[in-house]
Design a protein around this motif. Structure first.
Motif, PDB file in Angstrom:
ATOM      1  N   VAL A   1       9.703  -5.307  -1.416  1.00  0.00           N
ATOM      2  CA  VAL A   1       8.755  -4.997  -2.488  1.00  0.00           C
ATOM      3  C   VAL A   1       9.564  -4.413  -3.645  1.00  0.00           C
ATOM      4  O   VAL A   1      10.447  -3.566  -3.426  1.00  0.00           O
ATOM      5  N   ALA A   2       9.305  -4.882  -4.865  1.00  0.00           N
ATOM      6  CA  ALA A   2      10.107  -4.435  -6.007  1.00  0.00           C
ATOM      7  C   ALA A   2       9.311  -4.593  -7.302  1.00  0.00           C
ATOM      8  O   ALA A   2       8.230  -5.183  -7.317  1.00  0.00           O
TER       9      ALA A   2
ATOM     10  N   SER B   1       0.833  -1.199   0.000  1.00  0.00           N
ATOM     11  CA  SER B   1       0.000   0.000   0.000  1.00  0.00           C
ATOM     12  C   SER B   1       0.873   1.255   0.000  1.00  0.00           C
ATOM     13  O   SER B   1       0.692   2.166  -0.817  1.00  0.00           O
ATOM     14  N   ARG B   2       1.889   1.276   0.864  1.00  0.00           N
ATOM     15  CA  ARG B   2       2.735   2.468   1.032  1.00  0.00           C
ATOM     16  C   ARG B   2       3.582   2.742  -0.213  1.00  0.00           C
ATOM     17  O   ARG B   2       3.717   3.888  -0.636  1.00  0.00           O
ATOM     18  N   PHE B   3       4.161   1.695  -0.800  1.00  0.00           N
ATOM     19  CA  PHE B   3       5.114   1.920  -1.893  1.00  0.00           C
ATOM     20  C   PHE B   3       4.516   1.724  -3.284  1.00  0.00           C
ATOM     21  O   PHE B   3       5.071   2.198  -4.261  1.00  0.00           O
ATOM     22  N   LYS B   4       3.419   0.986  -3.364  1.00  0.00           N
ATOM     23  CA  LYS B   4       2.861   0.719  -4.692  1.00  0.00           C
ATOM     24  C   LYS B   4       1.407   1.150  -4.821  1.00  0.00           C
ATOM     25  O   LYS B   4       0.779   0.924  -5.858  1.00  0.00           O
ATOM     26  N   GLY B   5       0.863   1.717  -3.749  1.00  0.00           N
ATOM     27  CA  GLY B   5      -0.508   2.233  -3.815  1.00  0.00           C
ATOM     28  C   GLY B   5      -1.573   1.141  -3.926  1.00  0.00           C
ATOM     29  O   GLY B   5      -2.695   1.418  -4.352  1.00  0.00           O
ATOM     30  N   ILE B   6      -1.219  -0.099  -3.581  1.00  0.00           N
ATOM     31  CA  ILE B   6      -2.216  -1.181  -3.651  1.00  0.00           C
ATOM     32  C   ILE B   6      -2.935  -1.236  -2.306  1.00  0.00           C
ATOM     33  O   ILE B   6      -2.349  -1.617  -1.288  1.00  0.00           O
ATOM     34  N   LYS B   7      -4.189  -0.869  -2.312  1.00  0.00           N
ATOM     35  CA  LYS B   7      -4.938  -0.864  -1.044  1.00  0.00           C
ATOM     36  C   LYS B   7      -5.155  -2.316  -0.600  1.00  0.00           C
ATOM     37  O   LYS B   7      -5.317  -3.207  -1.450  1.00  0.00           O
TER      38      LYS B   7
ATOM     39  N   LYS C   1       5.412 -19.968  -3.190  1.00  0.00           N
ATOM     40  CA  LYS C   1       5.753 -18.532  -3.128  1.00  0.00           C
ATOM     41  C   LYS C   1       4.501 -17.682  -3.360  1.00  0.00           C
ATOM     42  O   LYS C   1       3.846 -17.806  -4.393  1.00  0.00           O
ATOM     43  N   PRO C   2       4.197 -16.796  -2.403  1.00  0.00           N
ATOM     44  CA  PRO C   2       3.029 -15.931  -2.624  1.00  0.00           C
ATOM     45  C   PRO C   2       3.325 -14.872  -3.694  1.00  0.00           C
ATOM     46  O   PRO C   2       4.444 -14.366  -3.762  1.00  0.00           O
ATOM     47  N   PHE C   3       2.339 -14.587  -4.528  1.00  0.00           N
ATOM     48  CA  PHE C   3       2.507 -13.513  -5.519  1.00  0.00           C
ATOM     49  C   PHE C   3       1.189 -12.785  -5.718  1.00  0.00           C
ATOM     50  O   PHE C   3       0.132 -13.272  -5.328  1.00  0.00           O
ATOM     51  N   LEU C   4       1.289 -11.596  -6.326  1.00  0.00           N
ATOM     52  CA  LEU C   4       0.111 -10.754  -6.535  1.00  0.00           C
ATOM     53  C   LEU C   4      -0.523 -11.092  -7.874  1.00  0.00           C
ATOM     54  O   LEU C   4      -0.062 -10.629  -8.916  1.00  0.00           O
ATOM     55  N   GLU C   5      -1.570 -11.874  -7.811  1.00  0.00           N
ATOM     56  CA  GLU C   5      -2.250 -12.235  -9.062  1.00  0.00           C
ATOM     57  C   GLU C   5      -2.874 -10.983  -9.695  1.00  0.00           C
ATOM     58  O   GLU C   5      -2.930 -10.846 -10.905  1.00  0.00           O
ATOM     59  N   SER C   6      -3.301 -10.047  -8.837  1.00  0.00           N
ATOM     60  CA  SER C   6      -3.971  -8.843  -9.320  1.00  0.00           C
ATOM     61  C   SER C   6      -2.995  -7.818  -9.912  1.00  0.00           C
ATOM     62  O   SER C   6      -3.405  -6.924 -10.649  1.00  0.00           O
ATOM     63  N   HIS C   7      -1.707  -7.904  -9.565  1.00  0.00           N
ATOM     64  CA  HIS C   7      -0.719  -6.917 -10.021  1.00  0.00           C
ATOM     65  C   HIS C   7       0.559  -7.665 -10.417  1.00  0.00           C
ATOM     66  O   HIS C   7       1.553  -7.637  -9.692  1.00  0.00           O
TER      67      HIS C   7
END
Ligand SMILES: CC(C)(COP(=O)(O)OP(=O)(O)OC[C@H]1O[C@@H](n2cnc3c(N)ncnc32)[C@H](O)[C@@H]1OP(=O)(O)O)[C@@H](O)C(=O)NCCC(=O)NCCS
Length: 232
Positions: free
Chosen positions: A101-102, A58-64, A77-83
């Motif tokens: 976060v990168a 949220s802080r660095f990538k604006g993903i609420k 490994k967890p990953f962001l399916e949405s992003h």
């Protein structure tokens, strides 16, 4: 650039209630994963990792928090399916929970320095790593074991392959300026940074690509809690 976020927790049991009340802000698959951890300290530690990554995304990538859809790769490994263009990874050891976060595939590992069994190095390190380690003595050897261990683990975590890739199949070495990873004498297109944390811990972060600016942010659980509660 890699944003590394670090939280230091003196006593997990005193944080359990706060942490538990915040887990409702996490995606459902994450809540379900946490629900399966029976040991309360492990559950709290793992939950803090999830809250930390939620805060950092949220802080660095604006993903609420409500927007993140988390899935798990075939080795967990967890990953962001949405992003899919945003990457993160979590690690915990002793008093520390850390997250990276990168914009590229990333892995992070933190380990508390403790007595180690040299047979572990003989079994899991490459010949070149073992030779570098055995050239050192006493505390320098102990510290270098954890430098190598954390970097190797961070690389495996960046790949997301867990232990399906042999730890001795690649070599971590220093070049005076930092560390690099090679396989069959070829330098790999991954960058690594090794950091010492107060209290006797090593942290390593590994990212795909030849350059890695690392920004380190320390945060408290109260700050995470404030931020995430505001979003509930
Ligand atoms: C699971 C693994 C990725 C890391 O395990 P670990 O070092 O015990 O744990 P860490 O605290 O660093 O990381 C755990 C987090 O990594 C993430 N993770 C899980 N599977 C992952 C994978 N395949 N790839 C990357 N990250 C993963 C999760 O967020 C996990 O958090 P959770 O346990 O709260 O769900 C795996 O590589 C493993 O079991 N490694 C064994 C360690 C070892 O023998 N190392 C020798 C080095 S010389």
């Amino acid at each position: 650039m890699i944003q590394v976020v670090i939280v230091r927790i003196a006593d997990y049991s005193t944080e359990a209630q706060t942490v538990h009340s915040l887990t409702s802000t996490l995606p459902l698959p994450v809540q379900s994963k946490l629900g399966k951890i029976s040991n309360p300290v492990n559950r709290t530690r793992s939950a803090i990792g999830e809250l930390l990554s939620s805060w950092a995304l949220s802080r660095f990538k604006g993903i609420k928090p409500g927007e993140a859809v988390i899935s798990y790769g075939k080795n967990g490994k967890p990953f962001l399916e949405s992003h899919p263009d945003i990457h993160f990874n979590i690690s915990h050891s002793g008093e520390y929970v850390v997250c990276a976060v990168a914009d590229h595939e990333v892995g992070i590992d933190v380990e508390r320095v403790r007595a180690y069994n040299h047979r572990v190095a003989e079994r899991f390190f490459s010949k070149a790593e073992l030779a570098d380690l055995e050239a050192l003595e006493g505390e320098n050897r102990l510290n270098y074991f954890f430098v190598l261990w954390t970097i190797k683990e961070s690389y495996l975590k960046a790949l997301g392959r867990g232990l399906t890739k042999s730890l001795s199949s690649f070599t971590v070495a220093g070049n005076g300026d930092g560390y690099y990873i090679s396989e069959n004498s070829e330098t790999l297109n991954y960058s690594v940074k090794s950091l010492v944390l107060p209290g006797g811990y090593y942290l390593a972060v590994c990212i795909k690509g030849f350059s890695a600016e690392v920004l380190v942010n320390s945060i408290t659980l109260s700050e995470i809690s404030e931020h995430l509660s505001a979003g509930i």
